[in-house]
Enzyme design. Structure first.
Site, PDB file in Angstrom:
ATOM      1  N   ALA A  65       0.863  -1.187   0.000  1.00  0.00           N
ATOM      2  CA  ALA A  65       0.000   0.000   0.000  1.00  0.00           C
ATOM      3  C   ALA A  65       0.893   1.228   0.000  1.00  0.00           C
ATOM      4  O   ALA A  65       2.054   1.173   0.429  1.00  0.00           O
ATOM      5  CB  ALA A  65      -0.884  -0.018   1.239  1.00  0.00           C
ATOM      6  N   GLY A 109       0.645  -5.196   1.009  1.00  0.00           N
ATOM      7  CA  GLY A 109      -0.621  -5.286   0.273  1.00  0.00           C
ATOM      8  C   GLY A 109      -0.442  -5.854  -1.126  1.00  0.00           C
ATOM      9  O   GLY A 109      -1.375  -6.430  -1.687  1.00  0.00           O
ATOM     10  N   GLU A 112      -0.441  -9.536  -0.641  1.00  0.00           N
ATOM     11  CA  GLU A 112      -1.829  -9.939  -0.316  1.00  0.00           C
ATOM     12  C   GLU A 112      -2.716  -9.896  -1.558  1.00  0.00           C
ATOM     13  O   GLU A 112      -3.542 -10.787  -1.767  1.00  0.00           O
ATOM     14  CB  GLU A 112      -2.381  -9.011   0.776  1.00  0.00           C
ATOM     15  CG  GLU A 112      -1.661  -9.195   2.106  1.00  0.00           C
ATOM     16  CD  GLU A 112      -1.972  -8.084   3.103  1.00  0.00           C
ATOM     17  OE1 GLU A 112      -1.755  -6.898   2.784  1.00  0.00           O
ATOM     18  OE2 GLU A 112      -2.439  -8.397   4.212  1.00  0.00           O
ATOM     19  N   GLU A 132       5.259  -5.129   6.741  1.00  0.00           N
ATOM     20  CA  GLU A 132       4.549  -4.064   7.462  1.00  0.00           C
ATOM     21  C   GLU A 132       5.110  -3.846   8.865  1.00  0.00           C
ATOM     22  O   GLU A 132       5.004  -2.757   9.421  1.00  0.00           O
ATOM     23  CB  GLU A 132       3.046  -4.396   7.562  1.00  0.00           C
ATOM     24  CG  GLU A 132       2.288  -4.405   6.232  1.00  0.00           C
ATOM     25  CD  GLU A 132       2.273  -5.766   5.548  1.00  0.00           C
ATOM     26  OE1 GLU A 132       3.149  -6.617   5.855  1.00  0.00           O
ATOM     27  OE2 GLU A 132       1.396  -5.983   4.709  1.00  0.00           O
TER      28      GLU A 132
HETATM   29  N1  DAK Z   1       4.535   3.248  -0.833  1.00  0.00           N
HETATM   30  C1  DAK Z   1       4.893   4.439  -1.417  1.00  0.00           C
HETATM   31  N2  DAK Z   1       5.998   4.593  -2.153  1.00  0.00           N
HETATM   32  C2  DAK Z   1       6.792   3.514  -2.333  1.00  0.00           C
HETATM   33  C3  DAK Z   1       6.482   2.258  -1.779  1.00  0.00           C
HETATM   34  C4  DAK Z   1       5.271   2.132  -0.995  1.00  0.00           C
HETATM   35  N3  DAK Z   1       4.856   0.986  -0.450  1.00  0.00           N
HETATM   36  N4  DAK Z   1       7.451   1.390  -2.128  1.00  0.00           N
HETATM   37  C5  DAK Z   1       8.327   2.087  -2.886  1.00  0.00           C
HETATM   38  N5  DAK Z   1       7.935   3.366  -3.014  1.00  0.00           N
HETATM   39  C6  DAK Z   1       8.593   4.448  -3.752  1.00  0.00           C
HETATM   40  C7  DAK Z   1       9.838   4.934  -3.007  1.00  0.00           C
HETATM   41  O1  DAK Z   1       9.481   5.882  -2.008  1.00  0.00           O
HETATM   42  C8  DAK Z   1      10.623   5.571  -4.136  1.00  0.00           C
HETATM   43  O2  DAK Z   1      10.064   6.833  -4.426  1.00  0.00           O
HETATM   44  P1  DAK Z   1      10.996   8.151  -4.584  1.00  0.00           P
HETATM   45  O3  DAK Z   1      11.811   8.228  -3.377  1.00  0.00           O
HETATM   46  O4  DAK Z   1      11.824   7.829  -5.821  1.00  0.00           O
HETATM   47  O5  DAK Z   1      10.026   9.263  -4.778  1.00  0.00           O
HETATM   48  C9  DAK Z   1      10.306   4.648  -5.303  1.00  0.00           C
HETATM   49  O6  DAK Z   1       9.092   3.972  -4.973  1.00  0.00           O
HETATM   50  C10 DAK Z   1      11.392   3.615  -5.540  1.00  0.00           C
HETATM   51  O7  DAK Z   1      11.596   2.932  -4.310  1.00  0.00           O
HETATM   52  P2  DAK Z   1      13.062   2.716  -3.683  1.00  0.00           P
HETATM   53  O8  DAK Z   1      13.967   3.849  -4.034  1.00  0.00           O
HETATM   54  O9  DAK Z   1      12.869   2.414  -2.265  1.00  0.00           O
HETATM   55  O10 DAK Z   1      13.505   1.425  -4.520  1.00  0.00           O
HETATM   56  P3  DAK Z   1      14.510   0.283  -4.055  1.00  0.00           P
HETATM   57  O11 DAK Z   1      14.732  -0.568  -5.275  1.00  0.00           O
HETATM   58  O12 DAK Z   1      15.706   0.849  -3.344  1.00  0.00           O
HETATM   59  O13 DAK Z   1      13.713  -0.568  -2.949  1.00  0.00           O
HETATM   60  C11 DAK Z   1      11.761  -1.753  -2.058  1.00  0.00           C
HETATM   61  C12 DAK Z   1      12.564  -1.285  -3.328  1.00  0.00           C
HETATM   62  C13 DAK Z   1      10.457  -2.364  -2.559  1.00  0.00           C
HETATM   63  C14 DAK Z   1      12.569  -2.787  -1.295  1.00  0.00           C
HETATM   64  C15 DAK Z   1      11.501  -0.515  -1.146  1.00  0.00           C
HETATM   65  O14 DAK Z   1      10.941   0.550  -1.929  1.00  0.00           O
HETATM   66  C16 DAK Z   1      10.553  -0.810  -0.031  1.00  0.00           C
HETATM   67  O15 DAK Z   1      10.934  -1.395   0.976  1.00  0.00           O
HETATM   68  N6  DAK Z   1       9.312  -0.325  -0.161  1.00  0.00           N
HETATM   69  C17 DAK Z   1       8.304  -0.425   0.908  1.00  0.00           C
HETATM   70  C18 DAK Z   1       7.763  -1.828   1.019  1.00  0.00           C
HETATM   71  C19 DAK Z   1       6.740  -1.922   2.133  1.00  0.00           C
HETATM   72  O16 DAK Z   1       7.028  -1.581   3.300  1.00  0.00           O
HETATM   73  N7  DAK Z   1       5.551  -2.417   1.792  1.00  0.00           N
HETATM   74  C20 DAK Z   1       4.447  -2.511   2.774  1.00  0.00           C
HETATM   75  C21 DAK Z   1       3.616  -1.231   2.775  1.00  0.00           C
HETATM   76  S1  DAK Z   1       2.319  -1.272   3.987  1.00  0.00           S
HETATM   77  C22 DAK Z   1      -5.333  -2.141   4.312  1.00  0.00           C
HETATM   78  C23 DAK Z   1      -4.925  -3.339   3.824  1.00  0.00           C
HETATM   79  C24 DAK Z   1      -3.590  -3.531   3.504  1.00  0.00           C
HETATM   80  C25 DAK Z   1      -2.655  -2.508   3.662  1.00  0.00           C
HETATM   81  C26 DAK Z   1      -3.093  -1.293   4.101  1.00  0.00           C
HETATM   82  C27 DAK Z   1      -4.433  -1.099   4.435  1.00  0.00           C
HETATM   83  N8  DAK Z   1      -6.699  -1.946   4.676  1.00  0.00           N
HETATM   84  C28 DAK Z   1      -7.652  -3.006   4.507  1.00  0.00           C
HETATM   85  C29 DAK Z   1      -7.144  -0.726   5.220  1.00  0.00           C
HETATM   86  C30 DAK Z   1      -1.283  -2.744   3.293  1.00  0.00           C
HETATM   87  C31 DAK Z   1      -0.252  -2.118   3.864  1.00  0.00           C
HETATM   88  C32 DAK Z   1       1.082  -2.179   3.241  1.00  0.00           C
HETATM   89  O17 DAK Z   1       1.303  -2.786   2.230  1.00  0.00           O
END
Ligand code: DAK
Length: 258
Positions: A65, A109, A112, A132
């Site tokens: 997400a 997400g 999922e 997360e």
């Molecule tokens: N959200 C927003 N931006 C993201 C992102 C994300 N999840 N993942 C990557 N980006 C963006 C980065 O900020 C970066 O943007 P700029 O800085 O260039 O503006 C760009 O994408 C490239 O990312 P990186 O520079 O970080 O790229 P790398 O190759 O170095 O790393 C990575 C790739 C995938 C390992 C890293 O970006 C990463 O760790 N990303 C976050 C992964 C994460 O934590 N995912 C979980 C998110 S929480 C719900 C149900 C479900 C959910 C929510 C609500 N409800 C039913 C209400 C789900 C929650 C989640 O998924």
């Protein structure tokens, strides 16, 4: 219709839906999920679509997400305003078969969403994870439930508690994905698989999908009874007559979804 966050290719009978937020590694924001839920609703109604392929880019299926969108949200936004949830409920209730064709990151997400599809075809560079915990939260779209059912408690618990990524080979060994293919062949393989499914009777496809999904909700006796009822019902269809006649007459069946 033009979409802001999706690229759609419809080559009958397959609909390819590509998540398209390249600057954010296809992070799932409200707009994307709204558009995805609309397209799934339309696909269910459109007879020229028999199978849906959900995919992303070579680098990311979806990195979760959108953290930047969620950053300012509090409990009231999430709970009272039901953030995301209506779209997610609609997506997961799609009746037609959906193949997740996953290359690159499928995290949070994104993982999922892939698990909510009917099966996952993984590119050899795919990476799955529920990170997360690193954000001080936990999975919210069924990740704790689904991953545990697919790969077992130990691996699921480790994935959720450490936030580590699982590569395609580990995911295949663990039963999370049906098959691994070279990244360059992902859409070709997914389309070939979709076309194979598209040849079958839609009545059988819908019944199989419902029955397998029920296996996650029901015990063995009730689940088998549910399957038996659908099996019996399929004996009232023209497609059952066609399928069995074609076998006996040594020809390819022509199903009409009737
Ligand atoms: N959200 C927003 N931006 C993201 C992102 C994300 N999840 N993942 C990557 N980006 C963006 C980065 O900020 C970066 O943007 P700029 O800085 O260039 O503006 C760009 O994408 C490239 O990312 P990186 O520079 O970080 O790229 P790398 O190759 O170095 O790393 C990575 C790739 C995938 C390992 C890293 O970006 C990463 O760790 N990303 C976050 C992964 C994460 O934590 N995912 C979980 C998110 S929480 C719900 C149900 C479900 C959910 C929510 C609500 N409800 C039913 C209400 C789900 C929650 C989640 O998924």
């Amino acid at each position: 219709m033009a979409y802001e966050t999706l690229i759609i290719e419809h080559e009958e009978p397959v609909l390819i839906v590509r998540l398209n937020r390249p600057d954010a590694l296809n992070a799932l924001n409200n707009k994307l999920l709204e558009e995805l839920s609309m397209i799934m609703e339309d696909a269910d109604k459109n007879d020229s679509i028999r199978v849906i392929i959900l995919t992303g880019s070579k680098k990311a299926f979806a990195a979760g997400a959108d953290i930047k969108e969620m950053m300012a949200k509090g409990f009231v936004d999430m709970f009272h305003n039901n953030f995301f949830s209506n779209h997610l409920d609609r997506i997961q209730s799609t009746r037609k078969p959906i193949i997740a064709a996953v290359a690159g990151y499928a995290l949070g997400g994104g993982c999922e969403l892939a698990m909510r599809c009917d099966f996952i075809l993984a590119a050899d560079n795919a990476k799955f994870g529920q990170p997360e915990i690193n954000l001080g939260v936990m999975a919210g779209f069924g990740g704790t439930q689904l991953l545990s059912k697919f790969v077992g408690k130990a691996k699921s618990m480790e994935m959720h508690l450490t936030g580590r990524h699982m590569d395609a080979e580990e995911a295949e060994r663990a039963g999370l994905v049906s098959r691994i293919v070279p990244a360059d062949d992902l859409i070709k393989e997914a389309t070939a698989t979709a076309l194979k499914i598209a040849e079958k009777s839609m009545l059988s496809c819908l019944a199989i999908k419902e029955s397998i999904n029920r296996s996650f909700e029901l015990g063995l006796t009730e689940g088998t009874l549910f399957e038996r009822r659908l099996f019996n019902a399929l004996f009232s269809t023209e497609d059952k007559k066609e399928g069995m006649s074609a076998f006996i007459e040594k020809r390819t069946p022509k199903f009409k979804d009737k």
